[in-house]
Design an enzyme around this catalytic site. Sequence first.
Site, PDB file in Angstrom:
ATOM      1  N   ARG A 173      -9.665  10.283  19.216  1.00 43.65           N
ATOM      2  CA  ARG A 173      -9.277  10.071  20.608  1.00 43.65           C
ATOM      3  C   ARG A 173      -9.166  11.393  21.357  1.00 43.65           C
ATOM      4  NH1 ARG A 173      -4.270   6.312  18.869  1.00 43.65           N
ATOM      5  NH2 ARG A 173      -4.213   8.035  17.362  1.00 43.65           N
ATOM      6  N   ASN A 229       0.865  -1.172   0.000  1.00 40.58           N
ATOM      7  CA  ASN A 229       0.000   0.000   0.000  1.00 40.58           C
ATOM      8  C   ASN A 229       0.906   1.227   0.000  1.00 40.58           C
ATOM      9  OD1 ASN A 229      -1.792   2.082   0.433  1.00 40.58           O
ATOM     10  ND2 ASN A 229      -2.784   1.164   2.214  1.00 40.58           N
ATOM     11  N   GLU A 284      -7.386  -5.270   4.865  1.00 39.06           N
ATOM     12  CA  GLU A 284      -7.288  -5.007   3.433  1.00 39.06           C
ATOM     13  C   GLU A 284      -6.114  -5.751   2.798  1.00 39.06           C
ATOM     14  OE1 GLU A 284      -8.404  -0.532   2.748  1.00 39.06           O
ATOM     15  OE2 GLU A 284      -7.664  -0.781   4.802  1.00 39.06           O
ATOM     16  N   LYS A 322       3.246   0.954   3.182  1.00 39.31           N
ATOM     17  CA  LYS A 322       2.867  -0.099   4.121  1.00 39.31           C
ATOM     18  C   LYS A 322       2.975  -1.453   3.426  1.00 39.31           C
ATOM     19  CE  LYS A 322      -0.571   2.853   6.410  1.00 39.31           C
ATOM     20  NZ  LYS A 322      -2.014   3.000   6.745  1.00 39.31           N
ATOM     21  N   ARG A 378     -11.875  15.957   6.593  1.00 37.67           N
ATOM     22  CA  ARG A 378     -12.694  16.154   5.394  1.00 37.67           C
ATOM     23  C   ARG A 378     -14.144  16.440   5.778  1.00 37.67           C
ATOM     24  NH1 ARG A 378     -10.828  10.783   2.332  1.00 37.67           N
ATOM     25  NH2 ARG A 378      -9.115  10.600   3.816  1.00 37.67           N
ATOM     26  N   GLU A 410     -13.440   0.563  15.173  1.00 40.44           N
ATOM     27  CA  GLU A 410     -12.986  -0.551  15.999  1.00 40.44           C
ATOM     28  C   GLU A 410     -12.702  -0.135  17.445  1.00 40.44           C
ATOM     29  OE1 GLU A 410      -9.603  -2.416  14.114  1.00 40.44           O
ATOM     30  OE2 GLU A 410     -10.558  -2.284  12.137  1.00 40.44           O
ATOM     31  N   HIS A 435     -12.343   2.607  -0.165  1.00 40.16           N
ATOM     32  CA  HIS A 435     -12.242   1.582   0.887  1.00 40.16           C
ATOM     33  C   HIS A 435     -12.881   0.256   0.467  1.00 40.16           C
ATOM     34  CE1 HIS A 435     -12.455   5.335   3.661  1.00 40.16           C
ATOM     35  NE2 HIS A 435     -11.184   5.000   3.507  1.00 40.16           N
ATOM     36  N   ARG A 492      -2.105  -2.039  -3.896  1.00 44.40           N
ATOM     37  CA  ARG A 492      -3.339  -1.278  -3.746  1.00 44.40           C
ATOM     38  C   ARG A 492      -3.324  -0.095  -4.709  1.00 44.40           C
ATOM     39  NH1 ARG A 492      -4.642   3.459   0.470  1.00 44.40           N
ATOM     40  NH2 ARG A 492      -6.881   3.654   0.124  1.00 44.40           N
TER      41      ARG A 492
END
Length: 398
Positions: free
Chosen positions: A283, A8, A384, A15, A239, A332, A178, A89
């Site tokens: 968070r 990715n 993914e 990644k 966004r 999550e 996604h 990806r």
Amino acid sequence: MSKIISVNAGSSSLKFQLFEMPSEEVLTSGIAERIGLEEGVFTIKVNGEKHTKKLPIKDHTVAVQLLLDSLIEFGVVKSLEEIVGAGHRVVQGGDYFDQSVIVTPENEKIVEDLSSLAPLHNPANLVGYRAFKTALPKAGHTFVFDTAFHQTMEPASYMYPVPYEWYTDYKVRRYGAHGTSHQYVAERTAELLGKDIKDINIITCHLGNGASITAVQNGKCVNTSMGFTPLAGVMMGTRCGDIDPAIVTYMQNQAHLTADEINDILNKKSGMLGISGISSDARDIEDAVAEGNERAKLTHAVYVNRVVNVLGGYFMQMGGVDAISFTAGLGENDTLIRKLVMQGIEKALGLSIDYDLNDKSRGKEIQISKNDSKVSVWVVPTNEELVIARDTCRLLGI
């Protein structure tokens, strides 16, 4: 057994996960960050232990070589020829690709031409692919598209009410994003329910710094919240999501902003950051809510309202839903957002939620609805990279 690497590549990051297939064992994973800056960071995880290096990473070619050298250094592979496939990806596949494909010069050219629809992503995805192609010339390479899963939408869902020529001449339509995440979560949810995905309706909520929600009917995407670009849909970290388009020209005139400046604000200075004035990180917003910060509370209220509206619309479009699954960083781990969303729809959808269990559940696969709930509600961590590895194996006949 065959080794497949999932890649990715972002504009300044790379990644990766290396799998042993078809057992789907993760041999290693990691990320190269701050590519192109003075101080890059490379992290690789081997046998549960993280190894980090800080050094200049000039470009993606250097990042790829650093990755491959580390595989040898830490004994993950004895030879790079053990890697027989690499899945890459790609964010934007337009309406050309409704599934992953083996990379050919023709497919590479199409991805390059589609860069105008994803200027921050497709060029970076191609740079990553080309670096790996040079480093692993004997391996098979595939493109796995974020948009492919959404190509099953009907025109009523993907068309915009603008001049039709904008669609035929300029490719203006809803594409979504996604897709690999929504695909994985929908399939995994069906498995957890012990049902054939072709027989049920699922809504998948990929809620992270970028966020999208997808209606999956009988295993196929029938609607998704992101649109022509990832700027559309529900509110996100920075966004704005869906807004009245007249706001753009209004603010250009009122604040004397250029089109590029407006685009930058809507992409990078809006969403949670824009409303809260605190942070784009959920968070930080949650901490501020606990401290009684009114703008943080408003941020949560707007976010939840947007998500609830989409969930309700998809419930109606599909004529009902069997399961709702939350995934990605916020989905999550942000127990408060999940709680507020479920409270917003529980009466209309007949939910029965174990809120104590929800409050204790972060980052793990778990059902948070009770047995008497009319709709099953889950937390399903996304994967993914595994979808990329599976598609690569299938396409290469491994």
